[in-house]
Scaffold this motif. Sequence first.
Motif, mmCIF file in Angstrom:
data_model
loop_
_atom_site.group_PDB
_atom_site.id
_atom_site.type_symbol
_atom_site.label_atom_id
_atom_site.label_comp_id
_atom_site.label_asym_id
_atom_site.label_seq_id
_atom_site.Cartn_x
_atom_site.Cartn_y
_atom_site.Cartn_z
ATOM 1 N N TYR A 220 25.880 -39.387 -19.499
ATOM 2 C CA TYR A 220 24.456 -39.393 -19.194
ATOM 3 C C TYR A 220 23.728 -39.955 -20.401
ATOM 4 O O TYR A 220 23.814 -39.406 -21.495
ATOM 5 N N SER B 146 22.385 -39.908 -25.794
ATOM 6 C CA SER B 146 23.051 -39.105 -24.769
ATOM 7 C C SER B 146 22.067 -38.011 -24.381
ATOM 8 O O SER B 146 21.240 -37.590 -25.183
ATOM 9 N N VAL B 147 22.157 -37.582 -23.132
ATOM 10 C CA VAL B 147 21.204 -36.608 -22.599
ATOM 11 C C VAL B 147 21.934 -35.316 -22.298
ATOM 12 O O VAL B 147 23.071 -35.321 -21.806
ATOM 13 N N ASN B 148 21.287 -34.214 -22.596
ATOM 14 C CA ASN B 148 21.836 -32.893 -22.306
ATOM 15 C C ASN B 148 22.221 -32.824 -20.829
ATOM 16 O O ASN B 148 21.406 -33.102 -19.954
ATOM 17 N N THR B 149 23.474 -32.457 -20.553
ATOM 18 C CA THR B 149 23.952 -32.431 -19.171
ATOM 19 C C THR B 149 23.209 -31.402 -18.327
ATOM 20 O O THR B 149 23.017 -31.609 -17.131
ATOM 21 N N ASN B 150 22.770 -30.307 -18.926
ATOM 22 C CA ASN B 150 22.024 -29.303 -18.163
ATOM 23 C C ASN B 150 20.710 -29.862 -17.642
ATOM 24 O O ASN B 150 20.288 -29.539 -16.538
ATOM 25 N N TYR B 151 20.058 -30.721 -18.422
ATOM 26 C CA TYR B 151 18.807 -31.345 -17.981
ATOM 27 C C TYR B 151 19.042 -32.154 -16.711
ATOM 28 O O TYR B 151 18.325 -32.022 -15.731
ATOM 29 N N ASP C 103 16.729 -32.537 -26.024
ATOM 30 C CA ASP C 103 17.716 -32.931 -25.015
ATOM 31 C C ASP C 103 18.399 -34.247 -25.351
ATOM 32 O O ASP C 103 19.302 -34.673 -24.647
ATOM 33 N N LYS D 83 20.435 -36.920 -27.981
ATOM 34 C CA LYS D 83 21.304 -37.069 -29.155
ATOM 35 C C LYS D 83 21.539 -38.564 -29.343
ATOM 36 O O LYS D 83 22.008 -39.257 -28.444
#
Length: 95
Positions: free
Chosen positions: A53, A65-70, A86, A88
Amino acid sequence: MAIKNHNKISALDGGSTNNVTCPCCNELVSMRLFTTKDTTLVAKIKGEDKNIYISVCPNCASVFSVNTNYLKERERGTYVLLTEGDLKLISNNNG
Protein backbone atom coordinates in the motif's frame (compact mmCIF):
# COMPACT_ATOMS: atom_id res chain seq x y z
CA MET A 1 -7.96 0.67 -13.31
CA ALA A 2 -5.51 -2.20 -12.81
CA ILE A 3 -2.07 -2.39 -14.38
CA LYS A 4 -0.68 -5.92 -14.71
CA ASN A 5 2.96 -6.80 -15.25
CA HIS A 6 4.74 -10.02 -16.19
CA ASN A 7 4.96 -11.12 -12.53
CA LYS A 8 1.15 -11.25 -12.28
CA ILE A 9 1.10 -8.42 -9.79
CA SER A 10 -1.64 -5.85 -10.36
CA ALA A 11 -1.35 -2.21 -9.31
CA LEU A 12 -4.73 -0.74 -8.42
CA ASP A 13 -5.58 2.94 -8.14
CA GLY A 14 -7.02 3.54 -4.68
CA GLY A 15 -8.19 7.10 -5.28
CA SER A 16 -7.20 10.24 -3.42
CA THR A 17 -6.83 10.90 0.29
CA ASN A 18 -8.06 13.73 2.42
CA ASN A 19 -5.74 16.73 2.66
CA VAL A 20 -2.63 15.86 4.65
CA THR A 21 0.69 17.62 5.16
CA CYS A 22 3.42 15.85 3.19
CA PRO A 23 6.30 15.02 5.56
CA CYS A 24 8.85 15.79 2.81
CA CYS A 25 7.70 19.06 1.24
CA ASN A 26 5.47 20.25 4.11
CA GLU A 27 2.68 21.14 1.69
CA LEU A 28 -0.99 20.38 2.32
CA VAL A 29 -1.90 17.90 -0.44
CA SER A 30 -4.36 15.18 -1.36
CA MET A 31 -2.16 12.15 -1.99
CA ARG A 32 -2.88 9.40 -4.51
CA LEU A 33 -3.20 5.86 -3.14
CA PHE A 34 -2.11 2.66 -4.87
CA THR A 35 -2.23 -0.99 -3.85
CA THR A 36 -0.68 -4.07 -5.36
CA LYS A 37 -2.11 -7.55 -5.42
CA ASP A 38 -0.16 -10.73 -6.12
CA THR A 39 -2.30 -13.02 -8.28
CA THR A 40 0.24 -15.81 -8.77
CA LEU A 41 -0.69 -19.40 -8.02
CA VAL A 42 1.97 -19.58 -5.29
CA ALA A 43 0.44 -16.61 -3.46
CA LYS A 44 -3.01 -18.19 -3.67
CA ILE A 45 -1.82 -21.56 -2.35
CA LYS A 46 0.29 -20.13 0.47
CA GLY A 47 -2.30 -17.50 1.34
CA GLU A 48 0.40 -14.91 1.85
CA ASP A 49 -0.61 -11.27 1.80
CA LYS A 50 2.19 -9.53 -0.06
CA ASN A 51 0.09 -6.52 -0.94
CA ILE A 52 1.86 -3.19 -0.86
CA TYR A 53 0.00 0.00 0.00
CA ILE A 54 1.63 3.25 -1.13
CA SER A 55 0.77 6.91 -1.50
CA VAL A 56 2.42 9.50 -3.71
CA CYS A 57 2.68 13.22 -3.03
CA PRO A 58 1.51 15.16 -6.12
CA ASN A 59 3.75 18.10 -5.19
CA CYS A 60 7.18 16.51 -4.64
CA ALA A 61 6.55 12.94 -5.96
CA SER A 62 7.79 11.36 -2.73
CA VAL A 63 6.51 7.83 -2.17
CA PHE A 64 5.24 6.55 1.19
CA SER A 65 4.06 3.22 2.49
CA VAL A 66 0.66 3.52 4.13
CA ASN A 67 -0.48 1.99 7.39
CA THR A 68 -2.40 -1.17 6.45
CA ASN A 69 -5.04 -0.52 9.12
CA TYR A 70 -5.92 2.79 7.44
CA LEU A 71 -6.55 1.13 4.08
CA LYS A 72 -8.44 -1.83 5.53
CA GLU A 73 -10.83 0.52 7.32
CA ARG A 74 -11.17 2.67 4.20
CA GLU A 75 -11.99 -0.41 2.08
CA ARG A 76 -14.69 -1.39 4.59
CA GLY A 77 -16.35 1.97 4.05
CA THR A 78 -15.37 3.44 7.41
CA TYR A 79 -14.73 7.20 7.35
CA VAL A 80 -11.01 7.54 8.10
CA LEU A 81 -8.54 10.39 7.77
CA LEU A 82 -4.97 9.87 6.62
CA THR A 83 -2.45 11.47 8.98
CA GLU A 84 1.32 11.94 8.82
CA GLY A 85 1.60 9.07 11.33
CA ASP A 86 0.10 6.70 8.73
CA LEU A 87 2.93 7.43 6.28
CA LYS A 88 6.43 5.92 6.18
CA LEU A 89 8.88 7.34 3.63
CA ILE A 90 10.04 4.96 0.90
CA SER A 91 11.57 7.42 -1.57
CA ASN A 92 12.17 11.16 -1.22
CA ASN A 93 11.99 12.65 -4.71
CA ASN A 94 12.15 16.27 -3.56
CA GLY A 95 15.44 16.68 -5.37
